[in-house]
Write an enzyme that holds these catalytic residues in place. Structure first.
Site, PDB file in Angstrom:
ATOM      1  N   ASP A  78       0.812  -1.226   0.000  1.00  0.00           N
ATOM      2  CA  ASP A  78       0.000   0.000   0.000  1.00  0.00           C
ATOM      3  C   ASP A  78       0.843   1.273   0.000  1.00  0.00           C
ATOM      4  OD1 ASP A  78       0.733  -0.916   2.618  1.00  0.00           O
ATOM      5  OD2 ASP A  78      -0.682   0.492   3.518  1.00  0.00           O
ATOM      6  N   GLU A 136      -0.722  -1.910   5.216  1.00  0.00           N
ATOM      7  CA  GLU A 136       0.243  -1.899   6.330  1.00  0.00           C
ATOM      8  C   GLU A 136       0.196  -0.571   7.081  1.00  0.00           C
ATOM      9  OE1 GLU A 136       3.426  -1.045   8.769  1.00  0.00           O
ATOM     10  OE2 GLU A 136       3.324  -0.041   6.837  1.00  0.00           O
TER      11      GLU A 136
HETATM   12 ZN   LIG Z   1       6.500   1.154   5.138  1.00  0.00          ZN
END
Ligand SMILES: [Zn+2]
Length: 398
Positions: A78, A136
């Site tokens: 991401d 994340e």
């Molecule tokens: Zn990172």
């Protein structure tokens, strides 16, 4: 097999994939374009591929020719809500979104590891799980993938897990670094709304002014850190957002602020979660106001198993040379949700220098709009992941 040389041979493909991903950065758990690019890049490899239900993850399982341990390799996918400032000829095509933490390199690197290991499938003594993870950056992507079964994707629990994160400013380009034990902090979030009663700025005694009360909380939180925790117990509380009022002569009804909290030990995490909330509530009460306070536990500390971190160091030194490894002298207060994988599976996380300019100490850090990562290191990152998997499987189930 010489995985380093084999990785060098697919270097241009990996760089092209990384730049394709860099142009289509996506935030959070839903990364449809990124997922499609990963599926296309894995197409034709001898993998058992599944995609997430509640998020656009990709889990790929490679069955080795002989039975043995399961090794999980993870790459997060991401991007961040950052507006890119770059001179490169490949830049974000999505307004206000940027791969400012280098997760595009992680995704391409994991594809590289999948290609390298697939070419040796028959010779592998075990199975490999490739974990392509969305979300994340504060979206609990790892937790979602664990809930959906990534740790047992091979049909039995993973025996070891490794993940790699690029850094623009921590170590020189091409250098790998990790450490045994705690490597990154646990994170939490403190959310405070101080509720008073607004009025005219010239007559504060007729109002309940939330501004000085909220300010007192901000400074008292720093006192909490220094007076209630041992100096040998790292704790960070940073108020990164503070808002109140509209105009200098109007006392507002409310003041709101948010803090990020970083700790290492479970005791410190429990203590700060309890005491920060009480502190804010009690300060509000002391001044006749009230406070709505919420504390969210976010990611746990990232803790490498000592033998696994040593195994990473040995592998880097043998494959790339002594000069390519330095041990992290101390943990960083950053947080990372690979920590959740490492809570269940022995393994190690590591950083990898990818600074695009000459001096990493002067480079813009990860998350900056000017963060730049040199993708010439990608092939080595892929080679290391593949090498760790091969060596770890060769050691058998321990
Ligand atoms: Zn990172």
């Amino acid at each position: 097999m010489n995985l380093r040389e084999e990785a060098a041979a697919i270097r241009d493909d990996l760089i092209a994939l990384r730049r394709e991903l860099h142009r289509i950065p996506e935030i959070g758990l839903d990364l449809p374009k990124t997922q499609a690019a990963v599926l296309a890049a894995l197409d034709g490899l001898p993998l058992e591929i599944s995609t997430g239900e509640g998020l656009s993850s990709v889990t790929a399982v490679l069955r080795g020719g002989r039975p043995g341990p399961v090794v999980l390799l993870r790459g997060d996918m991401d991007a961040l809500p950052v507006t890119e400032e770059s001179e490169a000829d490949y830049v974000s095509g999505h307004d206000g979104v940027m791969h400012a933490c280098g997760h595009d390199l992680h995704t391409a690197g994991l594809v590289g590891a999948a290609r390298l290991l697939s070419a040796h499938r028959e010779a592998l003594n075990g199975d490999v799980v490739f974990m392509f993870q969305p979300g994340e950056e504060g979206f609990d992507g790892a937790e979602h993938m664990i809930d959906e079964g990534v740790l047992e994707a091979a049909g039995r629990p993973a025996d070891a897990a490794y993940g790699l994160h690029v850094t623009s400013d921590m170590v020189p380009r091409g250098v790998f670094t990790t450490r045994p034990g705690p490597m990154m902090a646990a994170s939490g979030g403190l959310f405070v709304r101080v509720v008073g009663s607004g009025g005219h700025g010239s007559r504060p005694h007729r109002a309940l002014d939330p501004v000085p009360v909220a300010c007192e909380m901000v400074t008292a939180l720093q006192t909490l850190v220094t007076r209630r925790f041992s100096t040998f117990e790292p704790v960070v509380v940073t108020v990164g957002s503070f808002h109140a009022g509209t105009k200098r002569n109007i006392i507002p009804d409310e003041a709101v602020f948010e803090a990020t909290v970083r700790t290492f030990s479970a005791e410190a995490a429990d203590q700060v979660a309890e005491q920060s909330v009480k502190l804010c509530e009690d300060i509000a009460a002391a001044h006749g106001l009230s406070a709505e306070v919420r504390y969210d536990r976010e990611y746990p500390a990232t803790v490498n198993r000592a033998d696994e971190a040593r195994f990473v160091a040995e592998t880097v030194r043998e494959v790339f040379g002594d000069e390519r490894y330095v041990e992290m002298p101390e943990p960083t207060m950053g947080a990372e949700d690979f920590s959740l994988v490492l809570q269940s599976v022995p393994g190690s996380y590591m950083f990898f220098g990818a600074c695009a300019s000459g001096d990493h100490e002067l480079a813009a850090a990860n998350h900056s709009p000017r963060a730049a990562f040199d993708d010439s290191v990608l092939a080595d990152g892929a080679a290391l992941l593949a090498e760790l998997a091969v060596r770890r499987m060769g050691r058998g189930r321990v």
